[in-house]
Motif scaffolding. Structure first.
Motif, short mmCIF file in Angstrom:
data_model
loop_
_atom_site.label_atom_id
_atom_site.label_comp_id
_atom_site.label_asym_id
_atom_site.label_seq_id
_atom_site.Cartn_x
_atom_site.Cartn_y
_atom_site.Cartn_z
N GLN A 149 0.83 -1.20 0.00
CA GLN A 149 0.00 0.00 0.00
C GLN A 149 0.86 1.26 0.00
N TYR A 150 1.93 1.23 0.80
CA TYR A 150 2.84 2.38 0.87
C TYR A 150 3.45 2.67 -0.50
N GLY A 151 3.99 1.64 -1.15
CA GLY A 151 4.58 1.82 -2.47
C GLY A 151 3.57 2.27 -3.51
N TYR A 152 2.39 1.70 -3.46
CA TYR A 152 1.33 2.04 -4.42
C TYR A 152 0.94 3.51 -4.28
N ASN A 153 0.68 3.94 -3.05
CA ASN A 153 0.25 5.32 -2.82
C ASN A 153 1.37 6.33 -3.08
N LEU A 154 2.61 5.87 -2.99
CA LEU A 154 3.75 6.75 -3.20
C LEU A 154 3.78 7.30 -4.62
N TRP A 155 3.34 6.50 -5.58
CA TRP A 155 3.48 6.86 -6.99
C TRP A 155 2.15 7.10 -7.69
N HIS A 209 1.09 9.30 -12.71
CA HIS A 209 0.64 9.06 -14.07
C HIS A 209 -0.66 9.80 -14.41
N PRO A 210 -1.67 9.79 -13.56
CA PRO A 210 -2.89 10.54 -13.90
C PRO A 210 -2.83 12.02 -13.50
N ALA A 211 -1.63 12.62 -13.54
CA ALA A 211 -1.47 14.01 -13.10
C ALA A 211 -2.35 14.96 -13.89
N ALA A 212 -2.36 14.80 -15.23
CA ALA A 212 -3.15 15.70 -16.08
C ALA A 212 -4.64 15.55 -15.79
N VAL A 213 -5.08 14.32 -15.53
CA VAL A 213 -6.49 14.08 -15.23
C VAL A 213 -6.88 14.73 -13.91
N ILE A 265 1.57 0.73 -13.74
CA ILE A 265 0.86 -0.02 -14.78
C ILE A 265 -0.62 0.34 -14.79
N LEU A 266 -1.26 0.31 -13.62
CA LEU A 266 -2.69 0.61 -13.54
C LEU A 266 -2.98 2.08 -13.82
N GLY A 267 -1.96 2.95 -13.67
CA GLY A 267 -2.15 4.37 -13.93
C GLY A 267 -2.12 4.74 -15.40
N LEU A 268 -1.80 3.78 -16.26
CA LEU A 268 -1.83 4.04 -17.70
C LEU A 268 -3.25 4.32 -18.15
N HIS A 269 -3.36 5.12 -19.20
CA HIS A 269 -4.70 5.53 -19.68
C HIS A 269 -5.54 4.33 -20.10
N LEU A 282 -8.62 4.24 -9.19
CA LEU A 282 -7.18 3.97 -9.12
C LEU A 282 -6.62 4.33 -7.75
N LEU A 283 -7.01 5.49 -7.23
CA LEU A 283 -6.49 5.97 -5.95
C LEU A 283 -7.07 5.23 -4.75
#
Length: 397
Positions: free
Chosen positions: A38-44, A48-52, A185-189, A201-202
């Protein structure tokens, strides 16, 4: 009880023959890939969805009848990333009092409960059209990650035998690396990095939080906590018998008693006395230098701006994301090597090699980054230097 130091020296070699038992292995895998993941997942996950996310902030600002300003949107997104770090700092400071009052297992249960609540908040971000709500959810997620980053290694170190402690604790770093890779990977469009799915995703870590809340209550408490903090020797002995899968655990009980005596003597010293005490001077200096070297090596900036560094006129944002995924895969392989070799090669060698690599390639990366706009082929060299720097940092962890 005999606490003769010479006896402690005699019992040390027998600890070196401890094997990885099935209960210890099962607990390590469940805990690391449930909490540290969970820590690693939330860290990044917000990278990827920054623009969204910025588009979402734009909509909420318009709903409040505020003018669209690019700088304002950039600030809100940056603040969302920063507030996560602030939450992480808060959570890490909470670990010490929580671990001593609620126990190591109790701290992890509370952290997963908070993680579940924060994931619910994140899931409703697109329904509650206000950026303050999303920022608060990210803050709460940071608090959980801060607790996980300290509590998981603490629990693992206290349930692991001495000869396997390095590898067991390093499993948490592997889980963090896997979490980062999954979020990329999951953050890809094509998956969940779209306008409609970014809130999902979040909030995905809520599934792991529920999984942990169902299993953690069945985990034993740390034997060190039971004996030293709770003074319950018999319960500590029962836990050690389960973890070591054998009846004779008296030598480890004896070692815990020796730790208890040493800790009682240290408690009599004030903070200033500890800092000035000659017997602890080398340890304190070593810890400060190691922590400072890790945090001020520049690697955090490299992590956050990795995709920006990848993006050149030869690589667009879309391709840069795939390069990040490949880099994370190589980093994960390095962590696997560290986990396998840390107890045989030793911590000191890995730390020296890791810090040396970071120092050299941080300078080289800066040089190539400045020159790549005039010398085109240096862009590819920059990618290689960046990857080596990240690998070196993970080796020094």
């Amino acid at each position: 009880m005999d606490l003769d130091p010479e006896k402690a020296i005699e019992i040390t070699p027998r600890f070196l023959s401890q094997e990885l038992t099935k209960p210890l292995m099962t607990m390590t895998i469940i805990l690391t890939f449930g909490s540290s993941f969970q820590y690693g997942y939330n860290l990044w996950v917000v990278n990827h969805p920054a623009a969204v996310i910025q588009d979402y902030y734009n909509i909420t600002l318009r709903m409040k009848k505020k003018e669209h300003q690019v700088n304002g949107l950039s600030f809100l997104y940056t603040f969302t990333s920063v507030i996560y770090s602030l939450g992480g700092l808060t959570g890490s400071l909470m670990v010490c009092p929580m671990a001593d009052t609620c126990g190591r297992k109790g701290t992890l249960v509370i952290a997963n409960l908070l993680a579940f609540v924060s994931s619910i908040f994140m899931g409703f971000s697109t329904i509650v059209h206000t950026y303050e709500y999303a920022i608060f959810s990210r803050l709460l997620s940071g608090v959980c990650s801060g607790i996980f980053s300290c509590a998981v290694p603490l629990y693992l170190a206290e349930i692991a035998p001495r000869n396997l402690r390095g590898g067991i604790v390093a499993m948490a770093m592997i889980a963090i690396g896997v979490g980062v890779l999954f979020s990329q990977i999951l953050g890809l469009h094509e998956f969940l990095g779209s306008k409609r799915k970014w809130a999902i995703l979040l909030s995905l870590t809520g599934i792991l939080a529920v999984f942990q809340l169902l299993l953690l209550p069945n985990f034993p408490e740390s034997p060190r906590f039971l004996l030293i903090q709770r003074k319950n020797e018999e319960k500590a002995r029962k836990v050690l018998r389960v973890l070591r899968d054998k009846e004779d655990v008296e030598e480890e009980i004896e070692e815990l008693h020796q730790e208890d005596v040493a800790e009682m003597e240290e408690k009599e010293l004030s903070v200033f006395s500890r800092l000035t005490y000659k017997g602890l001077r080398k340890q304190i200096i070593s810890v400060i230098l190691l922590m400072a070297g890790q945090q001020f090596s520049g690697v955090n900036a490299v992590y956050y701006y990795a995709e920006t560094i990848y993006r050149t006129k030869w690589l667009n944002e879309y391709k840069a994301r795939y390069i990040s995924i490949v880099s994370s895969t190589f980093i994960l392989l390095t962590l696997l090597f560290v986990t396998y070799s840390v107890d045989s090669l030793g911590r000191r060698l890995l730390i020296l090699v890791g810090f040396g690599t970071c120092s050299i390639f941080c300078v080289l990366l800066t040089i190539t980054q400045e020159l790549q706009m005039t010398v085109s082929w240096l862009s590819y060299v920059t990618y290689i230097f960046l990857l080596i720097l990240l690998i070196g940092h993970d080796r020094s962890r």
